[in-house]
Scaffold this active site. Structure first.
Site, PDB file in Angstrom:
ATOM      1  N   ASP A   1      41.749  41.733  50.210  1.00 31.71           N
ATOM      2  CA  ASP A   1      40.944  42.954  50.210  1.00 31.71           C
ATOM      3  C   ASP A   1      39.817  42.945  49.183  1.00 31.71           C
ATOM      4  O   ASP A   1      38.695  43.378  49.480  1.00 31.71           O
ATOM      5  CB  ASP A   1      41.831  44.190  50.038  1.00 31.71           C
ATOM      6  CG  ASP A   1      42.805  44.088  48.882  1.00 31.71           C
ATOM      7  OD1 ASP A   1      42.753  43.105  48.118  1.00 31.71           O
ATOM      8  OD2 ASP A   1      43.637  45.006  48.744  1.00 31.71           O
TER       9      ASP A   1
ATOM     10  N   MET B   1      46.894  42.152  49.512  1.00 29.83           N
ATOM     11  CA  MET B   1      47.324  40.802  49.154  1.00 29.83           C
ATOM     12  C   MET B   1      48.811  40.756  48.793  1.00 29.83           C
ATOM     13  O   MET B   1      49.457  41.792  48.636  1.00 29.83           O
ATOM     14  CB  MET B   1      46.488  40.281  47.990  1.00 29.83           C
ATOM     15  CG  MET B   1      45.010  40.139  48.305  1.00 29.83           C
ATOM     16  SD  MET B   1      44.038  39.520  46.914  1.00 29.83           S
ATOM     17  CE  MET B   1      44.627  37.833  46.786  1.00 29.83           C
ATOM     18  N   HIS B   2      49.327  39.540  48.672  1.00 27.66           N
ATOM     19  CA  HIS B   2      50.623  39.223  48.064  1.00 27.66           C
ATOM     20  C   HIS B   2      51.852  39.574  48.901  1.00 27.66           C
ATOM     21  O   HIS B   2      52.961  39.185  48.544  1.00 27.66           O
ATOM     22  CB  HIS B   2      50.781  39.893  46.693  1.00 27.66           C
ATOM     23  CG  HIS B   2      49.584  39.803  45.808  1.00 27.66           C
ATOM     24  ND1 HIS B   2      48.989  38.596  45.484  1.00 27.66           N
ATOM     25  CD2 HIS B   2      48.863  40.764  45.165  1.00 27.66           C
ATOM     26  CE1 HIS B   2      47.973  38.834  44.672  1.00 27.66           C
ATOM     27  NE2 HIS B   2      47.870  40.126  44.474  1.00 27.66           N
TER      28      HIS B   2
END
Length: 482
Positions: free
Chosen positions: A235, A79-80
């Site tokens: 995830d 992520m991110h």
């Protein structure tokens, strides 16, 4: 056949699953994670494409007839990450990853924006996507001016697979641009981050179609019919799909590179002050909350490099069973910390180190320190109203019996150990692909894995581990930046 692709920090994993949920083949492909400066963490998105080609090539070689019957693909990913592309879909610079802390000042400043926590349901953490763009605007203004779209890592892979700019709710919830309760982009958050809605991908639920596999790729790998690409998930949301964690009280603990304690929620119940992440789940009308520590098995990997012993050898030297916490404490803040401190500047420490301590003592302290950090996460989750009756244990650290027993008694929660087999993010992604292609109810597809055993807390040691956690909590104030 249904394919799950999990784009991790160190590599891409693929699982090919049949319509009954049985795994018929797997493949993986590693890539680098450069750290060009202290606190920086980047990847070249071209490496993700190479990895995807590699796993498709491996499946085409090993199970060509199975791959030919592919009907859907589900995506999971780290992520991110800020993957920046121009108007021609060309990548403008290496992707800035989730564990990059260069934007700590920008995150702190953005977090003070009026109503932003209320809209996004979260603190603005340095690793989130929005502060990275503010850092870019200051330090690389020429690149910032050319950003046509910001895609999360798995969504850049989706662009290559389908030709479409699409993200899913669970992954985009970690950008600080999404209204997590409304499951839509927030004009308030985008304005605060100096971004526009036109720079965001379209949004779909993780179990919904997001596009079709490009014909040139179907032809390349001899896939006979159309292939739906599902929205997929971040995830941890995808891992929750793989582990069947949907209802209130269900959750898992992951001892991976980072550490995660996740609780599924039937409702949206944010409490940003706890430093707990509140994100959309990968299926409609569900959310999840999690406490995150930035280094779990990464602490073992660090100790391995310092001692010259493999993580497996270090773990093998641990006692056969737990006997309460040791007199050596370890604070696992190698890259700062998220839950509960939101402190990018704090760093790790051993406290109580003695001339007589050796590698086995350091290893035990690392295991206990990571377990205490996850106990911090449990306390933070309780502040949101989340309750866990038991959790599934997963990740590389879950192979250590000593670690699992330590964690069960530190959390005072039974740990369910799945039987051998696949049950992580790649399987969850494949299940999301199945849901997108067939319209089946995700709750029917995403069942929990068979459990091999349950490790119960040691009743005779609960008080000692509670005292050890109290001692651990008191040490943060001694190592935090002043």
């Amino acid at each position: 056949m249904y394919l799950g692709l999990d784009l991790g920090t160190s590599g891409l994993k693929a699982i090919l699953m049949d319509e009954e949920g049985a795994v018929v083949a797997t493949a993986d492909h590693a890539y680098d994670n450069p750290h060009p400066q202290p606190g920086w963490s980047e990847q070249d998105p071209a490496d993700w494409i190479t990895a995807c080609e590699g796993v498709f090539d491996a499946l085409a070689r090993d199970v060509p007839e199975k791959l030919a019957d592919l009907r859907a693909i589900g995506l999971s990913g780290q992520m991110h990450g800020a993957t920046l592309i121009d108007a021609d879909d060309a990548v403008l610079r290496p992707c800035i990853l989730w564990n990059d802390t260069r934007a700590a000042e920008e995150a702190a400043r953005l977090d003070t924006t009026q109503d932003l926590r209320e809209v996004t349901g979260n603190i603005v953490f340095p690793g989130f996507t929005a502060p990275k763009l503010l850092w870019l605007q200051t330090h690389e203004p020429d690149v910032f001016a050319r950003v046509a779209k910001v895609l999360l890592p798995k969504d850049y892979l989706r662009l290559w697979l389908t030709g479409r700019h699409v993200g899913d709710m669970s992954d985009c919830a970690g950008t600080s641009w999404l209204d997590v309760g409304a499951r839509d982009w927030s004009e308030t958050a985008l304005t605060a981050g100096h971004m526009g809605r036109d720079q965001m991908p379209d949004l779909v639920e993780g179990s919904a179609p997001s596009g079709d596999l490009r014909e040139v790729l179907r032809t390349r790998w001899n896939i006979r019919g159309p292939v739906v690409v599902a929205g997929g998930g971040g995830d941890n949301a995808a891992a929750a799909c793989g582990a069947g964690c949907f209802a209130e009280g269900q959750g898992f603990v992951s001892l991976g590179t980072s550490g995660v304690l996740l609780a599924a929620r039937d409702r949206y119940a944010p409490n940003p002050a706890t430093a707990v992440h509140t994100f959309c789940h990968a299926v409609p009308d569900r959310w999840y909350q999690m406490g995150v520590i930035l280094a779990a098995t990464d602490c073992m990997n660090w100790l391995s490099r310092q001692t010259g012993q493999s993580p497996a050898n270090l773990a093998a030297a641990l006692p056969d069973q737990i006997a309460g916490p040791s007199d050596l404490s370890f604070l696992p803040y190698l890259s700062g910390e998220r839950t509960p401190h939101n402190d990018a500047g704090v760093r790790a420490a051993f406290v109580g180190l003695d001339v007589g301590h050796g590698p086995a003592d350091l290893t035990r302290a690392v295991v206990e320190g990571v377990s205490f950090a996850l106990r911090d996460c449990l306390a933070a989750l309780s502040g949101t109203g989340a309750q866990l009756s038991s959790v599934i244990a997963m990740g590389g650290g879950a192979r250590s019996r000593f670690w699992l027993e330590t964690l069960a008694s530190t959390l005072n929660l039974p740990l369910s150990i799945p039987a051998s087999g696949e049950f992580g993010a790649a399987l969850g992604a494949a299940r999301l692909g199945l849901a997108a292609a067939t319209g089946a109810d995700p709750a029917e597809i995403m069942s929990p894995p068979p459990i091999a055993e349950t490790i119960d807390p040691r009743a005779d040691l609960l008080e000692r581990y509670a005292e050890g956690w109290d001692r651990y909590r008191g040490l943060y104030g001694l190592v935090r930046p002043q």
